[in-house]
Design an enzyme around this catalytic site. Structure first.
Site, PDB file in Angstrom:
ATOM      1  N   PHE A 114      38.653  40.837  32.268  1.00  0.00           N
ATOM      2  CA  PHE A 114      39.703  39.836  32.142  1.00  0.00           C
ATOM      3  C   PHE A 114      40.050  39.696  30.658  1.00  0.00           C
ATOM      4  O   PHE A 114      39.151  39.602  29.818  1.00  0.00           O
ATOM      5  CB  PHE A 114      39.189  38.514  32.706  1.00  0.00           C
ATOM      6  CG  PHE A 114      40.229  37.451  32.845  1.00  0.00           C
ATOM      7  CD1 PHE A 114      41.165  37.505  33.869  1.00  0.00           C
ATOM      8  CD2 PHE A 114      40.275  36.380  31.966  1.00  0.00           C
ATOM      9  CE1 PHE A 114      42.125  36.513  34.015  1.00  0.00           C
ATOM     10  CE2 PHE A 114      41.236  35.381  32.106  1.00  0.00           C
ATOM     11  CZ  PHE A 114      42.157  35.450  33.129  1.00  0.00           C
ATOM     12  N   ASP A 185      29.913  38.560  33.499  1.00  0.00           N
ATOM     13  CA  ASP A 185      30.835  37.503  33.878  1.00  0.00           C
ATOM     14  C   ASP A 185      30.910  37.488  35.408  1.00  0.00           C
ATOM     15  O   ASP A 185      31.224  38.509  36.035  1.00  0.00           O
ATOM     16  CB  ASP A 185      32.208  37.781  33.256  1.00  0.00           C
ATOM     17  CG  ASP A 185      33.185  36.648  33.498  1.00  0.00           C
ATOM     18  OD1 ASP A 185      33.124  36.029  34.577  1.00  0.00           O
ATOM     19  OD2 ASP A 185      34.029  36.399  32.615  1.00  0.00           O
ATOM     20  N   TYR A 210      36.001  26.917  39.552  1.00  0.00           N
ATOM     21  CA  TYR A 210      37.264  26.522  40.208  1.00  0.00           C
ATOM     22  C   TYR A 210      37.800  27.599  41.138  1.00  0.00           C
ATOM     23  O   TYR A 210      38.744  27.364  41.861  1.00  0.00           O
ATOM     24  CB  TYR A 210      38.334  26.124  39.177  1.00  0.00           C
ATOM     25  CG  TYR A 210      38.551  27.115  38.060  1.00  0.00           C
ATOM     26  CD1 TYR A 210      39.325  28.249  38.252  1.00  0.00           C
ATOM     27  CD2 TYR A 210      37.967  26.911  36.816  1.00  0.00           C
ATOM     28  CE1 TYR A 210      39.510  29.161  37.229  1.00  0.00           C
ATOM     29  CE2 TYR A 210      38.145  27.824  35.786  1.00  0.00           C
ATOM     30  CZ  TYR A 210      38.913  28.950  35.999  1.00  0.00           C
ATOM     31  OH  TYR A 210      39.090  29.861  34.992  1.00  0.00           O
ATOM     32  N   LYS A 211      37.199  28.800  41.103  1.00  0.00           N
ATOM     33  CA  LYS A 211      37.668  29.876  41.973  1.00  0.00           C
ATOM     34  C   LYS A 211      36.984  29.733  43.344  1.00  0.00           C
ATOM     35  O   LYS A 211      37.274  28.800  44.069  1.00  0.00           O
ATOM     36  CB  LYS A 211      37.421  31.226  41.297  1.00  0.00           C
ATOM     37  CG  LYS A 211      38.324  31.398  40.063  1.00  0.00           C
ATOM     38  CD  LYS A 211      38.025  32.628  39.233  1.00  0.00           C
ATOM     39  CE  LYS A 211      39.007  32.706  38.059  1.00  0.00           C
ATOM     40  NZ  LYS A 211      38.569  33.603  36.997  1.00  0.00           N
ATOM     41  N   ARG A 357      47.652  40.379  45.297  1.00  0.00           N
ATOM     42  CA  ARG A 357      46.220  40.107  45.406  1.00  0.00           C
ATOM     43  C   ARG A 357      45.984  39.046  46.490  1.00  0.00           C
ATOM     44  O   ARG A 357      46.670  38.025  46.523  1.00  0.00           O
ATOM     45  CB  ARG A 357      45.779  39.600  44.032  1.00  0.00           C
ATOM     46  CG  ARG A 357      44.325  39.464  43.826  1.00  0.00           C
ATOM     47  CD  ARG A 357      44.032  39.187  42.352  1.00  0.00           C
ATOM     48  NE  ARG A 357      44.373  37.811  41.992  1.00  0.00           N
ATOM     49  CZ  ARG A 357      43.748  37.114  41.039  1.00  0.00           C
ATOM     50  NH1 ARG A 357      42.773  37.673  40.338  1.00  0.00           N
ATOM     51  NH2 ARG A 357      44.103  35.886  40.763  1.00  0.00           N
TER      52      ARG A 357
HETATM   53  C1  LIG Z   1      39.220  33.365  35.638  1.00  0.00           C
HETATM   54  C2  LIG Z   1      38.527  34.109  34.562  1.00  0.00           C
HETATM   55  C3  LIG Z   1      38.375  33.557  33.272  1.00  0.00           C
HETATM   56  C4  LIG Z   1      39.015  32.247  32.931  1.00  0.00           C
HETATM   57  O1  LIG Z   1      38.457  31.641  31.811  1.00  0.00           O
HETATM   58  P1  LIG Z   1      38.719  30.104  31.522  1.00  0.00           P
HETATM   59  O2  LIG Z   1      38.272  29.927  30.121  1.00  0.00           O
HETATM   60  O3  LIG Z   1      37.904  29.313  32.506  1.00  0.00           O
HETATM   61  O4  LIG Z   1      40.175  29.833  31.701  1.00  0.00           O
HETATM   62  C5  LIG Z   1      37.637  34.278  32.345  1.00  0.00           C
HETATM   63  N1  LIG Z   1      37.085  35.469  32.659  1.00  0.00           N
HETATM   64  C6  LIG Z   1      37.249  36.025  33.876  1.00  0.00           C
HETATM   65  C7  LIG Z   1      36.617  37.358  34.184  1.00  0.00           C
HETATM   66  C8  LIG Z   1      37.987  35.373  34.850  1.00  0.00           C
HETATM   67  O5  LIG Z   1      38.181  35.929  36.045  1.00  0.00           O
END
Ligand SMILES: *Cc1c(COP(=O)(O)O)cnc(C)c1O
Length: 398
Positions: A114, A185, A210-211, A357
């Site tokens: 990400f 992660d 939150y996911k 997705r």
């Molecule tokens: C959703 C996601 C994030 C989001 O990070 P936030 O700081 O909580 O906005 C970071 N890394 C990955 C791999 C994600 O899927």
């Protein structure tokens, strides 16, 4: 424990008439959450005022909720703490890991990570100013790039776009063979599939709530530090809440002895209350059952879409063991097609450049929802119903 997915479905407040396949981005509202959050305001905040920090347990919530999460991801109790956002927790974990390999200069990651994780790594490397650099390779090339130059292997287990899954245990073993540390992660793993951090020998991990966990927009992240690093891991962000004695108000920083040192500032109590309510549901199910059902529903979805929509090309791995809990398809007009689906009550999302997705979350998605999604996608594709100007205007959040 229950394997009754009718019960789990009944724990959520989903709007009538929609099929929600975006819980991999923002989980839906659990029925118990509004009351739980409201309780923090009344009576807790109203009556206890500042006393709430101790009398209502607010101060310890990052650690009490961290222990509950630890039990769900194979982490040792007392080694997970909740707070901040995932980007920040990735930054802290990465900084701690780099400091434990001071003679090395490479952070190894992949192009499926990400972007925020990569941005955080670049920013940290720049701040360190000691020649530390981020090397980003294709996901399938990660193992071949694990050399003795690598300080930290930083990966997201499940790719946010395609759902492709890395072999966490095997890559961790390989990283350790060359003396590198690992940072995983779990954004698309936690609540999606079984995770066993201790068994895999992971050094650091971070994830969000939150996911798949359904703790609501802006819910905090968590960080894991393996017990063997707990005493030596620095926190990078030396906030007062991570101090050994925050209320001593010392002028000098002394890290807490436990993972609590990864706390930074005042915890988001209302969001932590929403997290409590979300975890109450997760504690009633076995993630192995959720995983088995996610695979069955995903296979049904792929088979149905492929049979009826030749325009769509599977972007996710075909073998279920190499996927997380989402299914993605390539389609050149994917953005417009997704808007057409949303307009018809089937909610997924779009990821640039051409990915549609769909998150498969068995707690509240079953066969009827999958079948309705297939029918709707088939209608939109067969009739080119996506080909309307209003579906091509990009929103700020996709
Ligand atoms: C959703 C996601 C994030 C989001 O990070 P936030 O700081 O909580 O906005 C970071 N890394 C990955 C791999 C994600 O899927």
């Amino acid at each position: 424990m229950t394997t009754d997915f009718t019960w789990t479905r009944a724990q959520f407040q989903l709007p009538e008439g929609i099929v929600y396949l975006d819980g991999n981005s923002l989980g839906p509202l659990p029925k118990a959450t509004p009351e739980r959050v409201a309780r923090v305001m009344q009576p807790e905040w109203q009556n206890l005022l500042i006393g709430g920090w101790t009398k209502a347990g607010w101060h310890m919530m990052p650690e009490t909720q961290g222990d509950r999460i630890a039990a769900m991801i194979g982490a040792e109790p007392g080694h997970v703490v909740v707070g901040d956002t995932l980007s920040i927790k990735v930054y802290q974990a990465l900084a701690a890991a780099l400091a434990l390999r001071p003679e090395r200069r490479v952070i190894l990651s992949d192009t499926g990570n990400f972007p925020s994780d990569l941005y955080m790594a670049e920013g940290l490397a720049e701040t360190l100013g000691n020649g530390t650099r981020l090397v980003t390779v294709a996901p399938e090339d990660v193992a071949a790039h694990l050399t003795e130059e690598v300080a930290v292997l930083m990966l997201t287990e499940v790719d946010y776009r395609t759902g492709r899954r890395h072999d966490m245990a095997a890559l961790t073993r390989k990283a350790h063979e060359v003396g590198a540390l690992t940072l995983w992660d779990l954004a698309h793993s936690f609540g999606a599939l079984p995770v066993d951090l201790a068994a895999a020998g992971v050094d650091f991990a971070a994830g969000c709530t939150y996911k798949y966990i359904n703790a609501g927009p802006g819910a905090p992240a968590f960080i894991y530090v393996a017990p063997r690093h707990a005493g030596a891991a620095g926190t990078a962000l030396q906030g007062w809440q991570g101090h050994e004695a925050p209320f001593a108000f010392d002028l000098g920083y002394r890290p807490a002895s436990r993972v609590a040192r990864m706390r930074v500032g005042t915890p988001p109590v209302l969001q932590l209350a929403a997290l409590e309510a979300a975890l109450d549901i997760w504690e009633q199910v076995d993630i192995a059952d959720v995983r088995a059902r996610s695979i069955a529903l995903s296979e049904r979805f792929i088979a149905g879409v492929e049979a009826r929509c030749p325009q769509l090309r599977l972007a996710s791995p075909r073998a279920p063991e190499h996927r997380g809990s989402q299914v993605s398809f390539h389609f050149s007009e994917g953005y417009a097609a997704m808007q057409a689906l949303i307009a018809r009550g089937v909610i997924g999302d779009f990821r640039a450049p051409d990915i549609m997705r769909f998150g498969i979350c068995p707690l509240y998605v079953g066969e009827p929802e999958i079948d309705r999604a297939i029918d709707t996608i088939a209608d939109v594709m067969a009739g080119c119903l996506w080909d309307r100007p209003e579906y091509k205007v990009k929103a700020m959040v996709t």
